[in-house]
Scaffold this motif. Structure first.
Motif, PDB file in Angstrom:
ATOM      1  N   THR A 298      43.382   9.281  34.856  1.00 56.99           N
ATOM      2  CA  THR A 298      44.022   7.960  34.867  1.00 56.99           C
ATOM      3  C   THR A 298      45.538   8.097  34.728  1.00 56.99           C
ATOM      4  OG1 THR A 298      43.825   7.715  32.458  1.00 56.99           O
ATOM      5  CG2 THR A 298      42.018   6.842  33.815  1.00 56.99           C
ATOM      6  N   ALA A 299      46.220   7.060  35.160  1.00 56.57           N
ATOM      7  CA  ALA A 299      47.656   6.899  34.914  1.00 56.57           C
ATOM      8  C   ALA A 299      47.837   5.515  34.315  1.00 56.57           C
ATOM      9  CB  ALA A 299      48.454   7.050  36.196  1.00 56.57           C
ATOM     10  N   THR A 300      48.643   5.399  33.284  1.00 59.28           N
ATOM     11  CA  THR A 300      48.812   4.125  32.591  1.00 59.28           C
ATOM     12  C   THR A 300      50.221   3.594  32.821  1.00 59.28           C
ATOM     13  OG1 THR A 300      47.255   4.801  30.872  1.00 59.28           O
ATOM     14  CG2 THR A 300      48.691   2.932  30.376  1.00 59.28           C
ATOM     15  N   LEU A 301      50.279   2.396  33.393  1.00 59.69           N
ATOM     16  CA  LEU A 301      51.546   1.709  33.634  1.00 59.69           C
ATOM     17  C   LEU A 301      51.787   0.715  32.515  1.00 59.69           C
ATOM     18  CD1 LEU A 301      53.940   0.816  35.516  1.00 59.69           C
ATOM     19  CD2 LEU A 301      52.327  -0.800  36.537  1.00 59.69           C
ATOM     20  N   GLN A 302      52.975   0.730  31.938  1.00 61.22           N
ATOM     21  CA  GLN A 302      53.338  -0.201  30.874  1.00 61.22           C
ATOM     22  C   GLN A 302      54.673  -0.862  31.219  1.00 61.22           C
ATOM     23  OE1 GLN A 302      53.206   2.643  27.566  1.00 61.22           O
ATOM     24  NE2 GLN A 302      51.293   1.710  26.872  1.00 61.22           N
ATOM     25  N   PHE A 303      54.797  -2.143  30.903  1.00 65.70           N
ATOM     26  CA  PHE A 303      56.028  -2.861  31.176  1.00 65.70           C
ATOM     27  C   PHE A 303      56.046  -4.160  30.396  1.00 65.70           C
ATOM     28  CE2 PHE A 303      52.883  -3.826  34.413  1.00 65.70           C
ATOM     29  CZ  PHE A 303      52.854  -5.204  34.454  1.00 65.70           C
ATOM     30  N   SER A 304      57.227  -4.791  30.356  1.00 69.04           N
ATOM     31  CA  SER A 304      57.384  -6.100  29.727  1.00 69.04           C
ATOM     32  C   SER A 304      57.594  -7.152  30.796  1.00 69.04           C
ATOM     33  CB  SER A 304      58.581  -6.089  28.770  1.00 69.04           C
ATOM     34  OG  SER A 304      58.389  -5.164  27.725  1.00 69.04           O
ATOM     35  N   LEU A 305      57.198  -8.414  30.479  1.00 67.47           N
ATOM     36  CA  LEU A 305      57.388  -9.538  31.391  1.00 67.47           C
ATOM     37  C   LEU A 305      58.222 -10.599  30.697  1.00 67.47           C
ATOM     38  CD1 LEU A 305      54.023  -8.738  31.327  1.00 67.47           C
ATOM     39  CD2 LEU A 305      54.216  -9.904  33.518  1.00 67.47           C
ATOM     40  N   VAL A 306      59.171 -11.169  31.424  1.00 68.42           N
ATOM     41  CA  VAL A 306      60.023 -12.227  30.894  1.00 68.42           C
ATOM     42  C   VAL A 306      60.047 -13.366  31.898  1.00 68.42           C
ATOM     43  CG1 VAL A 306      62.352 -12.864  30.196  1.00 68.42           C
ATOM     44  CG2 VAL A 306      61.465 -10.602  29.624  1.00 68.42           C
ATOM     45  N   ASN A 307      59.801 -14.586  31.404  1.00 69.59           N
ATOM     46  CA  ASN A 307      59.868 -15.766  32.257  1.00 69.59           C
ATOM     47  C   ASN A 307      60.417 -16.927  31.438  1.00 69.59           C
ATOM     48  OD1 ASN A 307      59.215 -18.235  33.652  1.00 69.59           O
ATOM     49  ND2 ASN A 307      57.815 -17.057  34.937  1.00 69.59           N
ATOM     50  N   PRO A 308      61.618 -17.429  31.776  1.00 70.86           N
ATOM     51  CA  PRO A 308      62.255 -18.457  30.956  1.00 70.86           C
ATOM     52  C   PRO A 308      61.598 -19.830  31.050  1.00 70.86           C
ATOM     53  CG  PRO A 308      63.566 -18.037  32.912  1.00 70.86           C
ATOM     54  CD  PRO A 308      62.485 -16.989  32.894  1.00 70.86           C
TER      55      PRO A 308
ATOM     56  N   SER B 236      58.026 -16.966  41.911  1.00 69.04           N
ATOM     57  CA  SER B 236      57.919 -16.705  40.480  1.00 69.04           C
ATOM     58  C   SER B 236      59.265 -16.269  39.910  1.00 69.04           C
ATOM     59  CB  SER B 236      56.882 -15.605  40.234  1.00 69.04           C
ATOM     60  OG  SER B 236      56.878 -15.209  38.884  1.00 69.04           O
ATOM     61  N   SER B 237      59.586 -16.764  38.736  1.00 70.45           N
ATOM     62  CA  SER B 237      60.799 -16.326  38.047  1.00 70.45           C
ATOM     63  C   SER B 237      60.483 -15.260  36.985  1.00 70.45           C
ATOM     64  CB  SER B 237      61.507 -17.515  37.392  1.00 70.45           C
ATOM     65  OG  SER B 237      60.638 -18.217  36.528  1.00 70.45           O
ATOM     66  N   THR B 238      59.239 -14.778  36.976  1.00 64.90           N
ATOM     67  CA  THR B 238      58.867 -13.691  36.071  1.00 64.90           C
ATOM     68  C   THR B 238      59.592 -12.417  36.471  1.00 64.90           C
ATOM     69  OG1 THR B 238      56.669 -14.597  35.617  1.00 64.90           O
ATOM     70  CG2 THR B 238      56.974 -12.242  35.232  1.00 64.90           C
ATOM     71  N   ARG B 239      60.199 -11.757  35.489  1.00 62.92           N
ATOM     72  CA  ARG B 239      60.870 -10.492  35.718  1.00 62.92           C
ATOM     73  C   ARG B 239      60.110  -9.375  35.014  1.00 62.92           C
ATOM     74  NH1 ARG B 239      62.357 -13.296  38.960  1.00 62.92           N
ATOM     75  NH2 ARG B 239      64.472 -13.927  39.548  1.00 62.92           N
ATOM     76  N   ILE B 240      59.988  -8.243  35.711  1.00 56.74           N
ATOM     77  CA  ILE B 240      59.278  -7.080  35.191  1.00 56.74           C
ATOM     78  C   ILE B 240      60.312  -6.088  34.673  1.00 56.74           C
ATOM     79  CG2 ILE B 240      57.569  -5.311  35.690  1.00 56.74           C
ATOM     80  CD1 ILE B 240      56.587  -8.200  36.082  1.00 56.74           C
ATOM     81  N   LEU B 241      60.244  -5.775  33.378  1.00 53.18           N
ATOM     82  CA  LEU B 241      61.271  -4.941  32.749  1.00 53.18           C
ATOM     83  C   LEU B 241      60.683  -3.629  32.231  1.00 53.18           C
ATOM     84  CD1 LEU B 241      63.070  -7.705  30.637  1.00 53.18           C
ATOM     85  CD2 LEU B 241      63.587  -6.979  32.980  1.00 53.18           C
ATOM     86  N   ASN B 242      61.480  -2.577  32.331  1.00 55.62           N
ATOM     87  CA  ASN B 242      61.203  -1.277  31.718  1.00 55.62           C
ATOM     88  C   ASN B 242      59.816  -0.712  32.054  1.00 55.62           C
ATOM     89  OD1 ASN B 242      63.716  -1.515  30.316  1.00 55.62           O
ATOM     90  ND2 ASN B 242      62.702  -2.814  28.796  1.00 55.62           N
ATOM     91  N   PRO B 243      59.453  -0.659  33.320  1.00 60.69           N
ATOM     92  CA  PRO B 243      58.153  -0.065  33.654  1.00 60.69           C
ATOM     93  C   PRO B 243      58.164   1.453  33.456  1.00 60.69           C
ATOM     94  CG  PRO B 243      59.391  -0.539  35.653  1.00 60.69           C
ATOM     95  CD  PRO B 243      60.194  -1.110  34.515  1.00 60.69           C
ATOM     96  N   THR B 244      57.089   1.970  32.882  1.00 62.75           N
ATOM     97  CA  THR B 244      56.902   3.417  32.708  1.00 62.75           C
ATOM     98  C   THR B 244      55.463   3.760  33.056  1.00 62.75           C
ATOM     99  OG1 THR B 244      56.285   3.197  30.372  1.00 62.75           O
ATOM    100  CG2 THR B 244      58.634   3.535  30.868  1.00 62.75           C
ATOM    101  N   VAL B 245      55.247   4.998  33.484  1.00 62.29           N
ATOM    102  CA  VAL B 245      53.895   5.455  33.809  1.00 62.29           C
ATOM    103  C   VAL B 245      53.679   6.816  33.158  1.00 62.29           C
ATOM    104  CG1 VAL B 245      52.252   6.063  35.627  1.00 62.29           C
ATOM    105  CG2 VAL B 245      53.936   4.265  36.042  1.00 62.29           C
ATOM    106  N   SER B 246      52.521   6.958  32.524  1.00 60.52           N
ATOM    107  CA  SER B 246      52.109   8.252  31.985  1.00 60.52           C
ATOM    108  C   SER B 246      50.790   8.651  32.635  1.00 60.52           C
ATOM    109  CB  SER B 246      51.953   8.190  30.461  1.00 60.52           C
ATOM    110  OG  SER B 246      51.011   7.200  30.091  1.00 60.52           O
ATOM    111  N   SER B 247      50.711   9.917  33.110  1.00 58.07           N
ATOM    112  CA  SER B 247      49.510  10.399  33.789  1.00 58.07           C
ATOM    113  C   SER B 247      48.722  11.327  32.885  1.00 58.07           C
ATOM    114  CB  SER B 247      49.882  11.139  35.080  1.00 58.07           C
ATOM    115  OG  SER B 247      50.482  10.268  36.006  1.00 58.07           O
ATOM    116  N   ASN B 248      47.397  11.278  33.036  1.00 58.81           N
ATOM    117  CA  ASN B 248      46.505  12.134  32.269  1.00 58.81           C
ATOM    118  C   ASN B 248      45.466  12.704  33.229  1.00 58.81           C
ATOM    119  OD1 ASN B 248      44.415  13.184  30.598  1.00 58.81           O
ATOM    120  ND2 ASN B 248      45.093  11.858  28.912  1.00 58.81           N
ATOM    121  N   SER B 249      45.661  13.960  33.631  1.00 56.60           N
ATOM    122  CA  SER B 249      44.754  14.560  34.601  1.00 56.60           C
ATOM    123  C   SER B 249      43.352  14.759  34.024  1.00 56.60           C
ATOM    124  CB  SER B 249      45.312  15.900  35.090  1.00 56.60           C
ATOM    125  OG  SER B 249      45.509  16.789  33.996  1.00 56.60           O
TER     126      SER B 249
END
Length: 233
Positions: free
Chosen positions: A124-134, A107-120
């Motif tokens: 849950t913990a929420t993962l957010q990120f961007s995907l780029v594939n030319p 895959s040429s998909t790239r995962i950019l700027n992943p962040t995680v926020s936790s809520n006790s």
């Protein structure tokens, strides 16, 4: 009186030999057929070591191979590596068919700027990120895999595949919820630091079990994202 006669029962019986063949169907990361020639197929356990290449039809063949059990490794620079393990070969006049295997372009998909926020409170913990594939056509589904672990070097080899599945989104932005129960089931204790990494996945891919580790190896994963630390809720 018994008459002595020669016998060959104490002589070693030669092993049967015969041909072993199979086919390879390569595909690109979108699942479209790719050229079938030039895939190297290596036979583990052969003495001497043996490697052949597929022809224009994706066919390969090992001739005069001793009966036994073999592992086959399939590689080509533009494709992921695939292994087929414990292929039994009985030898003799009837060739052994070593199945049809699929090789997938990485895959040429790239995962950019992943962040995680936790809520006790919500667990849950929420993962957010961007995907780029030319090369991804507009409207196509992005696919990715997430691995979690207790050390910063979490990878496909050291981590746990979260939820043991892949995910898709028609957007270039993804948000994935990780639950306390699932993280605990992966051996990650609440209140402790954990780590997550994300890989792009081709539209069509296959997997095999690594006989040395017992882990499932997935073909065609893209470049890993940055590893992100978070507190398990």
């Amino acid at each position: 009186m018994l008459v002595g006669r020669s016998t060959k029962d104490d002589e070693a019986t030669p092993s049967l030999t015969g041909n072993l063949y199979g086919f390879v169907n390569p595909v690109d990361e979108l699942g479209n057929p790719a050229a079938k020639s030039g895939v190297s197929v290596t036979l583990d356990g052969a003495n001497p070591a043996a490697t052949v290449s597929t022809d224009a039809n994706g066919r390969f063949e090992f001739a005069n191979l001793k009966a036994g059990t073999y592992n086959l490794t399939y590689t080509r620079p533009d494709l992921g590596t695939y292994r087929r393990v414990s292929v039994g070969h009985v030898g003799g006049d009837q060739p052994t068919f070593a199945f049809t295997s699929f090789l997938t372009q990485s895959s040429s998909t790239r995962i950019l700027n992943p962040t995680v926020s936790s809520n006790s409170y919500s667990g849950t913990a929420t993962l957010q990120f961007s995907l780029v594939n030319p090369v991804m056509p507009t409207g196509s589904l992005y696919r990715y895999q997430m691995y979690v672990g207790s050390t910063p070097n979490v990878t496909t080899e050291t981590g746990t595949l979260y939820a043991n599945t892949t995910y898709g989104t028609s957007s270039s932005y993804a948000s994935q919820v990780l639950t306390r129960a699932s993280l605990n089931a992966a051996g990650l204790a609440s209140g402790r630091t954990a780590y997550v990494v994300v890989y792009g996945v081709p539209n069509t891919f296959s997997s095999y079990i690594d006989p040395a580790t017992g882990r499932t190896v997935y073909m065609g994963l893209g470049v890993a994202s940055n590893t992100v630390a978070f507190i398990v809720p």
